[in-house]
Motif scaffolding. Structure first.
Motif, PDB file in Angstrom:
ATOM      1  N   ARG A 150      -4.830 -11.674  -1.168  1.00 57.12           N
ATOM      2  CA  ARG A 150      -5.108 -11.408  -2.590  1.00 57.12           C
ATOM      3  C   ARG A 150      -4.098 -10.415  -3.157  1.00 57.12           C
ATOM      4  N   GLY A 151      -3.811  -9.360  -2.394  1.00 54.86           N
ATOM      5  CA  GLY A 151      -2.834  -8.367  -2.849  1.00 54.86           C
ATOM      6  C   GLY A 151      -1.460  -8.982  -3.044  1.00 54.86           C
ATOM      7  N   THR A 152      -1.103  -9.916  -2.161  1.00 57.96           N
ATOM      8  CA  THR A 152       0.191 -10.606  -2.256  1.00 57.96           C
ATOM      9  C   THR A 152       0.259 -11.437  -3.539  1.00 57.96           C
ATOM     10  N   GLU A 158       2.467 -11.965  -9.143  1.00 61.47           N
ATOM     11  CA  GLU A 158       2.330 -12.141 -10.607  1.00 61.47           C
ATOM     12  C   GLU A 158       3.094 -11.058 -11.363  1.00 61.47           C
ATOM     13  N   GLN A 159       3.299  -9.897 -10.712  1.00 62.75           N
ATOM     14  CA  GLN A 159       4.029  -8.785 -11.338  1.00 62.75           C
ATOM     15  C   GLN A 159       5.502  -8.759 -10.908  1.00 62.75           C
ATOM     16  N   GLY A 160       5.949  -9.815 -10.233  1.00 67.64           N
ATOM     17  CA  GLY A 160       7.348  -9.867  -9.793  1.00 67.64           C
ATOM     18  C   GLY A 160       7.616  -8.985  -8.584  1.00 67.64           C
ATOM     19  N   ILE A 201       6.746  -8.060  -4.223  1.00 70.86           N
ATOM     20  CA  ILE A 201       6.343  -8.533  -2.898  1.00 70.86           C
ATOM     21  C   ILE A 201       5.535  -7.419  -2.251  1.00 70.86           C
ATOM     22  N   LEU A 202       4.311  -7.720  -1.801  1.00 64.67           N
ATOM     23  CA  LEU A 202       3.541  -6.743  -1.037  1.00 64.67           C
ATOM     24  C   LEU A 202       4.025  -6.827   0.407  1.00 64.67           C
ATOM     25  N   VAL A 203       4.732  -5.811   0.841  1.00 61.29           N
ATOM     26  CA  VAL A 203       5.424  -5.810   2.138  1.00 61.29           C
ATOM     27  C   VAL A 203       4.458  -5.488   3.267  1.00 61.29           C
ATOM     28  N   ASP A 204       3.770  -4.369   3.127  1.00 61.31           N
ATOM     29  CA  ASP A 204       2.768  -3.966   4.109  1.00 61.31           C
ATOM     30  C   ASP A 204       1.783  -3.027   3.430  1.00 61.31           C
ATOM     31  N   THR A 205       0.637  -2.861   4.045  1.00 58.95           N
ATOM     32  CA  THR A 205      -0.384  -2.008   3.448  1.00 58.95           C
ATOM     33  C   THR A 205      -1.401  -1.641   4.518  1.00 58.95           C
ATOM     34  N   LYS A 206      -2.307  -0.742   4.161  1.00 57.96           N
ATOM     35  CA  LYS A 206      -3.379  -0.415   5.111  1.00 57.96           C
ATOM     36  C   LYS A 206      -4.716  -0.418   4.383  1.00 57.96           C
ATOM     37  N   TYR A 207      -5.745  -0.780   5.132  1.00 57.69           N
ATOM     38  CA  TYR A 207      -7.101  -0.788   4.600  1.00 57.69           C
ATOM     39  C   TYR A 207      -7.984   0.056   5.510  1.00 57.69           C
ATOM     40  N   GLU A 208      -8.947   0.722   4.892  1.00 58.23           N
ATOM     41  CA  GLU A 208      -9.931   1.474   5.666  1.00 58.23           C
ATOM     42  C   GLU A 208     -11.316   0.925   5.347  1.00 58.23           C
ATOM     43  N   PHE A 209     -12.141   0.874   6.370  1.00 55.67           N
ATOM     44  CA  PHE A 209     -13.481   0.318   6.229  1.00 55.67           C
ATOM     45  C   PHE A 209     -14.513   1.292   6.773  1.00 55.67           C
ATOM     46  N   GLY A 210     -15.736   1.128   6.302  1.00 59.64           N
ATOM     47  CA  GLY A 210     -16.841   1.921   6.813  1.00 59.64           C
ATOM     48  C   GLY A 210     -18.118   1.100   6.770  1.00 59.64           C
TER      49      GLY A 210
END
Length: 315
Positions: free
Chosen positions: A183-185, A190-192, A194-203
Motif C-alpha cells: 500500500r505504501g508503495t 502516485e506522488q512520483g 519510490i518507497l525504498v524501505d521502511t519499518k513497522y512496529e506492532f503491539g
C-alpha cells in the motif's frame, strides 16, 4: 523561524506514567497514551544536540495520514490527533521487534552487502547487486527493539527460537508488513516516489495485533524520486532521495557514525534550517499537500492546552 521543541515536561490529570524516547515524549493513562512528537532528531541511535523546527509536526501529520490510509489492512493505535504534534491512542503492549522491509538495496543493507555479506537477517541476497538496485522481491529484515543503544539485526529463525514472538503472531506480522509495504508503495508511486524501505512496529491490545507508532515518515522510511531512477542506476549515480539519510550522510562526512569517542559535528543555525526545510519538502512530496507551519509563539503551551482540552472532553 520558530524554535524547535526539545522536550516537554507536562503533568496531566489521571496520568500514570511517562517515557521519553529518542524523539517522542509519551504520557501514559490507564488505557490510552498521549504521544508528543518533539523536534529532537536522532541518527545512528544518538540524539543530536539541536532540535529541528517543524520536524515533529511533519512526522506526526504524515503518520496520522498514512495510519488512516491503511486502517483497512490492520487496526492501528490512533484515536485522535488533538494537536499538530500530538497523537492520542490505545496503550498497546509492543512486540520487542521492529519489522523492517526493503524493496531496494540501500542504507544499512547496502553497507552490509558492500562489506561482503550475502545474507541480511537470515535472508540470502544474490551476487552482482549494486547500491540502490531493486531487489528481486521485497525482503523482511527485522531488528530487535532496544530500549537504549543500537537496535540489532535478527533473523526470523532467531526470533522464534528465542521465543521473542510466537510463530502464529510472527506470521501475522510478516503478512501485515507485506500488505502495508504494498500500500505504501502504491501511495508513493502516485506522488512520483519510490518507497525504498521502511519499518513497522506492532503491539497487542485486548489480545489483538495493532499497528503502532508512525508509518511511512522520513524517520522510518526511505524514498527515491521515481523520475530518473533508472537512468541514475545505469550511470552509477547516487539516487535523488527523500529520507533522513541526508542527515546521516552529513554526519558521516563530518566524521561521526555514533561510535565511541566520535564528536557530533556542530549544528549551526544554517544546518538546522536546511534540515528543517528538507523535512517540510518531504512532507509536501510524500503527502501531495501544502505544509501549514504552526507559528504559535509558545508551542509548548499550545500542545499542553490542546491535549488538556481533549482529555477534559473525553472525560
Amino acid at each position: 523561524m520558530t524554535e524547535g521543541i526539545k522536550q516537554t515536561e507536562f503533568t496531566f490529570p489521571n496520568q500514570v506514567d511517562f517515557y521519553r524516547g529518542k524523539v517522542r515524549d509519551i504520557y501514559f493513562f490507564e488505557d490510552q497514551l498521549v504521544m508528543v512528537a518533539s523536534d529532537r532528531i536522532s541518527a545512528f541511535d544518538v540524539i543530536l544536540p539541536e532540535p529541528i523546527p517543524y520536524k515533529g509536526q511533519v512526522l506526526n501529520q504524515i503518520a496520522s495520514k498514512f495510519l488512516k490510509a491503511t486502517a483497512d489492512i490492520v487496526p492501528n493505535w490512533i484515536v485522535a490527533t488533538p494537536d499538530p504534534n500530538v497523537s492520542v491512542g490505545l496503550k498497546c503492549e509492543p512486540f520487542a521487534v521492529e519489522m523492517v522491509i526493503r524493496g531496494y538495496l540501500a542504507g544499512h543493507a547496502w553497507r552490509e552487502y558492500r562489506d561482503g555479506k550475502r545474507e541480511v537477517c537470515g535472508v540470502a541476497l544474490p551476487e552482482g547487486l549494486r547500491e540502490n538496485d531493486k531487489l528481486p522481491e521485497p525482503i523482511i529484515t527485522p531488528t530487535t527493539k532496544a530500549k537504549e543503544g543500537h537496535d540489532e539485526d535478527i533473523s526470523r529463525e532467531e526470533i522464534l527460537k528465542q521465543g521473542i514472538v510466537s510463530e502464529k503472531d510472527y506470521e501475522q506480522l510478516e503478512t501485515y508488513t507485506r500488505y502495508l509495504f504494498e500500500r505504501g508503495t502504491e501511495i508513493a508511486s502516485e506522488q512520483g516516489l519510490i518507497l525504498v524501505d521502511t519499518k513497522y512496529e506492532f503491539g497487542k491490545y485486548n489480545n489483538e495485533i495493532y499497528l503502532i507508532d508512525e508509518i511511512h515518515t522520513p524517520d522510518s522510511s526511505r524514498y527515491f524520486y521515481k523520475e530518473g531512477y533508472e537512468e541514475r542506476q545505469e550511470l552509477g549515480e547516487k539516487q535523488k532521495q527523500l529520507s533522513k539519510e541526508f542527515v546521516r550522510q552529513w554526519l558521516i562526512e563530518n566524521g561521526f557514525q555514533g561510535k565511541y569517542g566520535q564528536q557530533i559535528p556542530e549544528m549551526t543555525p544554517d544546518v538546522v534550517k536546511s534540515i528543517s526545510e528538507r523535512y517540510i519538502e518531504l512532507f509536501e512530496k510524500v503527502t501531495g499537500e501544502k505544509f501549514m507551519k504552526d507559528e504559535t509563539s509558545n508551542t509548548s503551551d499550545r500542545i499542553y492546552n490542546n491535549v488538556q482540552a481533549y482529555l477534559e472532553k473525553e472525560n
